[in-house]
Design a protein around this motif. Sequence first.
Motif, PDB file in Angstrom:
ATOM      1  N   ASN A  36       0.871  -1.248   0.052  1.00  0.00           N
ATOM      2  CA  ASN A  36      -0.198   0.112  -0.018  1.00  0.00           C
ATOM      3  C   ASN A  36       0.875   1.307  -0.100  1.00  0.00           C
ATOM      4  OD1 ASN A  36      -2.135   1.843   0.741  1.00  0.00           O
ATOM      5  ND2 ASN A  36      -1.391   1.789   2.620  1.00  0.00           N
ATOM      6  N   SER A  37       0.857   2.087  -1.075  1.00  0.00           N
ATOM      7  CA  SER A  37       1.473   3.316  -1.170  1.00  0.00           C
ATOM      8  C   SER A  37       0.790   4.576  -0.686  1.00  0.00           C
ATOM      9  CB  SER A  37       2.076   3.476  -2.528  1.00  0.00           C
ATOM     10  OG  SER A  37       0.891   3.647  -3.486  1.00  0.00           O
ATOM     11  N   VAL A  38      -0.393   4.282  -0.222  1.00  0.00           N
ATOM     12  CA  VAL A  38      -1.379   5.423  -0.079  1.00  0.00           C
ATOM     13  C   VAL A  38      -0.986   5.834   1.508  1.00  0.00           C
ATOM     14  CG1 VAL A  38      -3.534   6.311   0.210  1.00  0.00           C
ATOM     15  CG2 VAL A  38      -3.162   4.822  -1.697  1.00  0.00           C
ATOM     16  N   GLY A  39      -0.746   7.216   1.626  1.00  0.00           N
ATOM     17  CA  GLY A  39      -0.477   7.675   3.028  1.00  0.00           C
ATOM     18  C   GLY A  39       0.986   7.535   3.457  1.00  0.00           C
ATOM     19  N   ALA A  40       1.934   6.722   2.682  1.00  0.00           N
ATOM     20  CA  ALA A  40       3.341   6.442   3.086  1.00  0.00           C
ATOM     21  C   ALA A  40       4.127   7.899   3.302  1.00  0.00           C
ATOM     22  CB  ALA A  40       3.962   5.556   2.137  1.00  0.00           C
ATOM     23  N   GLY A  41       3.720   8.657   2.267  1.00  0.00           N
ATOM     24  CA  GLY A  41       4.373   9.927   2.562  1.00  0.00           C
ATOM     25  C   GLY A  41       3.870  10.894   3.595  1.00  0.00           C
ATOM     26  N   ASP A  42       2.557  10.823   3.870  1.00  0.00           N
ATOM     27  CA  ASP A  42       2.129  11.328   4.985  1.00  0.00           C
ATOM     28  C   ASP A  42       2.458  10.962   6.301  1.00  0.00           C
ATOM     29  OD1 ASP A  42       0.306  12.738   3.067  1.00  0.00           O
ATOM     30  OD2 ASP A  42      -1.202  10.935   3.329  1.00  0.00           O
ATOM     31  N   SER A  43       2.654   9.507   6.511  1.00  0.00           N
ATOM     32  CA  SER A  43       3.410   8.892   7.561  1.00  0.00           C
ATOM     33  C   SER A  43       4.841   9.472   7.815  1.00  0.00           C
ATOM     34  CB  SER A  43       3.299   7.391   7.300  1.00  0.00           C
ATOM     35  OG  SER A  43       1.958   6.841   7.111  1.00  0.00           O
ATOM     36  N   MET A  44       5.484   9.503   6.684  1.00  0.00           N
ATOM     37  CA  MET A  44       6.828   9.888   6.778  1.00  0.00           C
ATOM     38  C   MET A  44       6.888  11.416   7.524  1.00  0.00           C
ATOM     39  SD  MET A  44      10.010  10.606   4.139  1.00  0.00           S
ATOM     40  CE  MET A  44      10.913   8.623   4.205  1.00  0.00           C
ATOM     41  N   VAL A  45       6.059  12.285   6.943  1.00  0.00           N
ATOM     42  CA  VAL A  45       5.973  13.779   7.526  1.00  0.00           C
ATOM     43  C   VAL A  45       5.624  13.618   9.143  1.00  0.00           C
ATOM     44  CG1 VAL A  45       4.799  15.694   7.526  1.00  0.00           C
ATOM     45  CG2 VAL A  45       5.272  14.666   5.187  1.00  0.00           C
ATOM     46  N   ALA A  46       4.813  12.808   9.270  1.00  0.00           N
ATOM     47  CA  ALA A  46       4.497  12.344  10.865  1.00  0.00           C
ATOM     48  C   ALA A  46       5.462  12.491  11.496  1.00  0.00           C
ATOM     49  CB  ALA A  46       2.995  11.762  10.918  1.00  0.00           C
ATOM     50  N   GLY A  47       6.057  10.926  11.182  1.00  0.00           N
ATOM     51  CA  GLY A  47       7.305  10.882  11.802  1.00  0.00           C
ATOM     52  C   GLY A  47       8.480  11.638  11.969  1.00  0.00           C
ATOM     53  N   PHE A  48       8.658  12.188  10.840  1.00  0.00           N
ATOM     54  CA  PHE A  48       9.829  13.141  11.216  1.00  0.00           C
ATOM     55  C   PHE A  48       9.286  14.225  12.165  1.00  0.00           C
ATOM     56  CE2 PHE A  48      12.437  16.941   9.952  1.00  0.00           C
ATOM     57  CZ  PHE A  48      13.367  16.349   9.546  1.00  0.00           C
ATOM     58  N   VAL A  49       8.128  14.817  12.055  1.00  0.00           N
ATOM     59  CA  VAL A  49       7.938  15.905  12.835  1.00  0.00           C
ATOM     60  C   VAL A  49       7.907  15.577  14.296  1.00  0.00           C
ATOM     61  CG1 VAL A  49       6.030  17.504  13.810  1.00  0.00           C
ATOM     62  CG2 VAL A  49       6.487  17.063  11.220  1.00  0.00           C
ATOM     63  N   ALA A  50       7.294  14.341  14.593  1.00  0.00           N
ATOM     64  CA  ALA A  50       7.168  13.678  15.780  1.00  0.00           C
ATOM     65  C   ALA A  50       8.486  13.356  16.369  1.00  0.00           C
ATOM     66  CB  ALA A  50       6.326  12.432  16.067  1.00  0.00           C
ATOM     67  N   GLY A  51       9.429  12.868  15.475  1.00  0.00           N
ATOM     68  CA  GLY A  51      10.997  12.581  16.034  1.00  0.00           C
ATOM     69  C   GLY A  51      11.591  13.735  16.300  1.00  0.00           C
ATOM     70  N   TYR A  52      11.236  15.046  15.553  1.00  0.00           N
ATOM     71  CA  TYR A  52      12.039  16.158  16.037  1.00  0.00           C
ATOM     72  C   TYR A  52      11.710  16.865  17.239  1.00  0.00           C
ATOM     73  CZ  TYR A  52      14.366  20.544  15.328  1.00  0.00           C
ATOM     74  OH  TYR A  52      15.200  21.607  15.702  1.00  0.00           O
ATOM     75  N   LEU A  53      10.290  16.898  17.404  1.00  0.00           N
ATOM     76  CA  LEU A  53       9.761  17.584  18.522  1.00  0.00           C
ATOM     77  C   LEU A  53      10.352  16.497  19.837  1.00  0.00           C
ATOM     78  CD1 LEU A  53       6.271  18.315  17.502  1.00  0.00           C
ATOM     79  CD2 LEU A  53       8.145  19.714  17.971  1.00  0.00           C
ATOM     80  N   GLN A  54      10.487  15.361  19.724  1.00  0.00           N
ATOM     81  CA  GLN A  54      10.815  14.520  20.856  1.00  0.00           C
ATOM     82  C   GLN A  54      12.378  14.516  20.995  1.00  0.00           C
ATOM     83  OE1 GLN A  54       9.081  10.630  19.680  1.00  0.00           O
ATOM     84  NE2 GLN A  54       7.027  11.413  19.969  1.00  0.00           N
ATOM     85  N   SER A  55      13.011  14.931  20.221  1.00  0.00           N
ATOM     86  CA  SER A  55      14.697  14.607  20.345  1.00  0.00           C
ATOM     87  C   SER A  55      15.301  16.111  20.027  1.00  0.00           C
ATOM     88  CB  SER A  55      14.939  13.598  19.317  1.00  0.00           C
ATOM     89  OG  SER A  55      14.778  13.925  17.910  1.00  0.00           O
ATOM     90  N   GLY A  56      14.727  16.799  18.896  1.00  0.00           N
ATOM     91  CA  GLY A  56      15.643  17.923  18.504  1.00  0.00           C
ATOM     92  C   GLY A  56      16.723  17.498  17.665  1.00  0.00           C
ATOM     93  N   ASP A  57      16.655  16.323  17.153  1.00  0.00           N
ATOM     94  CA  ASP A  57      17.921  15.908  16.462  1.00  0.00           C
ATOM     95  C   ASP A  57      17.158  15.358  15.002  1.00  0.00           C
ATOM     96  OD1 ASP A  57      20.481  14.534  16.192  1.00  0.00           O
ATOM     97  OD2 ASP A  57      19.341  12.728  15.875  1.00  0.00           O
ATOM     98  N   TYR A  58      18.161  15.804  13.822  1.00  0.00           N
ATOM     99  CA  TYR A  58      17.507  15.562  12.755  1.00  0.00           C
ATOM    100  C   TYR A  58      17.807  13.993  12.099  1.00  0.00           C
ATOM    101  CZ  TYR A  58      16.565  20.560  11.879  1.00  0.00           C
ATOM    102  OH  TYR A  58      16.099  21.629  11.905  1.00  0.00           O
TER     103      TYR A  58
END
Length: 301
Positions: A246-268
């Motif tokens: 399933n490719s639907v939503g994969a890009g949206d999921s990446m955006v969500a994970g990146f934002v959450a990861g950055y907010l939680q760690s401050g590390d790119y």
Amino acid sequence: MIYTVTFNPAIDYVVRLDSPLEVGEVNRARGEDCVLGGKGINVSGVLAELGCQSVALGFVAGETGAWLERGLAAQGIQTDFIHLAQGMTRINVKIKAGQETELNGAGPNIPESAMQALEAKLDALQNGDILILAGSIPASLAQTTYERLLARLEGRGVRAVVDATRDLLVNVLPFHPFLIKPNNHELGEIVGRVLNTEDEIVAAARTLQEKGARNVLVSMAGDGALLLDEQGQTHRIGCPKGKVVNSVGAGDSMVAGFVAGYLQSGDYTTALRLGTACGSATAFSLGLAKKEEIEKLLLTI
């Protein structure tokens, strides 16, 4: 707080057939599902899996809009939609019969008064909040809508994330979005050439950074992803192993994970790993990524 905007949310009515679709005949489904969607809503859904609260903004109309709103609430997603007086939230029909056939609804017209109501909600955003704009602009709105919203927020310390294509993306760069997320093919379309090597992708991403983007995240499907961060560092990550269903939503999921990861760690680097795990978890699932699968994939990258 994180806010997502979905201008034209949808209920996807997914119908599964055992045999190929016969046009002009009665076709019997062996099963069906209703999936509540839209790119911003997808982002909010994955953020919820990651334990990050967000508010889904946008426009809904009619009984279908009320159903979508109730369904999202049942999933634990906080919404603050503007209710349109006319029309109905669209239903997209997805027929899976060997090949997939789609019939996407148009959705309601969005009047200027509704846009002003959305702007009033965005006026409440504060320094440090994140606003995620994802997807195309409905036909009833000007193609300059993203620019209009970011211009209104300029100088307020709101970090904008934009996941869009071509001019929609290029035209927001002067507003210095915190993150943009083209895929490698979309990036090539923007710079006007096919990008064949990693060096070419980095160079193209740098041109968008020079035009104003703070961080450029380039998704590359099975080849993983590349991030050019605001310090000028290049981060590269591969894709975990798995079967894409399933490719639907994969890009949206990446955006969500990146934002959450950055907010939680401050590390790119951490943000890129979580974004990649989320995007892959959705690609390997029938629906959006779930927490358990994300955590499992994180151990492999």
